[in-house]
Enzyme design. Sequence first.
Site, PDB file in Angstrom:
ATOM      1  CG  HIS A  25      10.541 -24.840  11.992  1.00 62.26           C
ATOM      2  ND1 HIS A  25      10.598 -24.794  13.363  1.00 62.26           N
ATOM      3  CD2 HIS A  25      11.701 -25.435  11.585  1.00 62.26           C
ATOM      4  CE1 HIS A  25      11.741 -25.339  13.775  1.00 62.26           C
ATOM      5  NE2 HIS A  25      12.431 -25.718  12.708  1.00 62.26           N
ATOM      6  CG  HIS A  29       9.307 -28.596  10.647  1.00 67.89           C
ATOM      7  ND1 HIS A  29       8.865 -28.099  11.854  1.00 67.89           N
ATOM      8  CD2 HIS A  29      10.615 -28.898  10.809  1.00 67.89           C
ATOM      9  CE1 HIS A  29       9.871 -28.081  12.711  1.00 67.89           C
ATOM     10  NE2 HIS A  29      10.951 -28.571  12.104  1.00 67.89           N
ATOM     11  CG  ASP A  44      -0.325   0.106   2.528  1.00 69.75           C
ATOM     12  OD1 ASP A  44       0.924   0.187   2.591  1.00 69.75           O
ATOM     13  OD2 ASP A  44      -1.050   0.143   3.541  1.00 69.75           O
ATOM     14  N   GLY A  85      -2.203  -6.344   8.005  1.00 72.60           N
ATOM     15  CA  GLY A  85      -3.314  -6.372   7.050  1.00 72.60           C
ATOM     16  C   GLY A  85      -2.978  -7.219   5.835  1.00 72.60           C
ATOM     17  CB  CYS A 130       0.616  -2.857   4.666  1.00 76.35           C
ATOM     18  SG  CYS A 130       0.437  -4.076   5.984  1.00 76.35           S
ATOM     19  CB  THR A 134       1.447  -3.361  10.966  1.00 78.53           C
ATOM     20  OG1 THR A 134       0.280  -3.788  10.230  1.00 78.53           O
ATOM     21  CG2 THR A 134       1.156  -2.054  11.695  1.00 78.53           C
ATOM     22  N   GLY A 135       2.446  -4.907   8.216  1.00 72.18           N
ATOM     23  CA  GLY A 135       2.493  -6.276   7.685  1.00 72.18           C
ATOM     24  C   GLY A 135       1.250  -7.073   8.053  1.00 72.18           C
TER      25      GLY A 135
HETATM   26  C1  RB5 Z   1      -2.599   2.017   6.517  1.00 72.93           C
HETATM   27  O1  RB5 Z   1      -2.851   3.157   7.273  1.00 72.93           O
HETATM   28  C2  RB5 Z   1      -2.312   0.844   7.442  1.00 72.93           C
HETATM   29  O2  RB5 Z   1      -3.463   0.470   8.125  1.00 72.93           O
HETATM   30  C3  RB5 Z   1      -1.756  -0.316   6.657  1.00 72.93           C
HETATM   31  O3  RB5 Z   1      -0.579   0.073   6.030  1.00 72.93           O
HETATM   32  C4  RB5 Z   1      -1.413  -1.583   7.429  1.00 72.93           C
HETATM   33  O4  RB5 Z   1      -0.576  -1.305   8.498  1.00 72.93           O
HETATM   34  C5  RB5 Z   1      -2.557  -2.434   7.790  1.00 72.93           C
HETATM   35  O5  RB5 Z   1      -2.432  -3.511   8.388  1.00 72.93           O
END
Ligand code: RB5
Length: 147
Positions: free
Chosen positions: A99, A134, A8, A71, A66, A68-69
Amino acid sequence: MKIALASDHRGFEFKNLIAGYLAKIGHETVDFGTKNGNDSVDYTDFGLLAAKSVGSGECERAILVCGTGLGMSLIANKVKGVRATVCHDLFTVEMSRRHNDANVLCLGADVVNHELLEQKIKLFVDTPFEGGRHARRVGKIMDAESS
Ligand code: RB5
């Protein structure tokens, strides 16, 4: 290896760095977007396209970025055949391959250390699955798709 990429707006710059690094070490990439820089978009749209390319076999692996990774991993794991993991450090990247036979790596651009990015990508691409016990566990994960 043919590797799908998606991000994103939060992961856009990381995605470009990853594409450049993968080309440098001899891998083919397919960019599923976003291609609109820092314009706000929904990670779901691009993550799903890249994950589907792994599910269909078009690409062998995917790397999704994204903020945080999280989403990206949630949407990618909806696709049959995908094993997506969020990894914030070198150890979890390595173990996701050894694993869990992860075929999709999800990174958080707001979380991961810039300096270790190339090492993480290399570990994800080069580390083999250990198989053995595994494989039985990964088989159970895949069986759960149809339960
Ligand atoms: C976007 O604001 C943010 O929600 C997205 O990049 C991500 O972190 C979602 O999991």
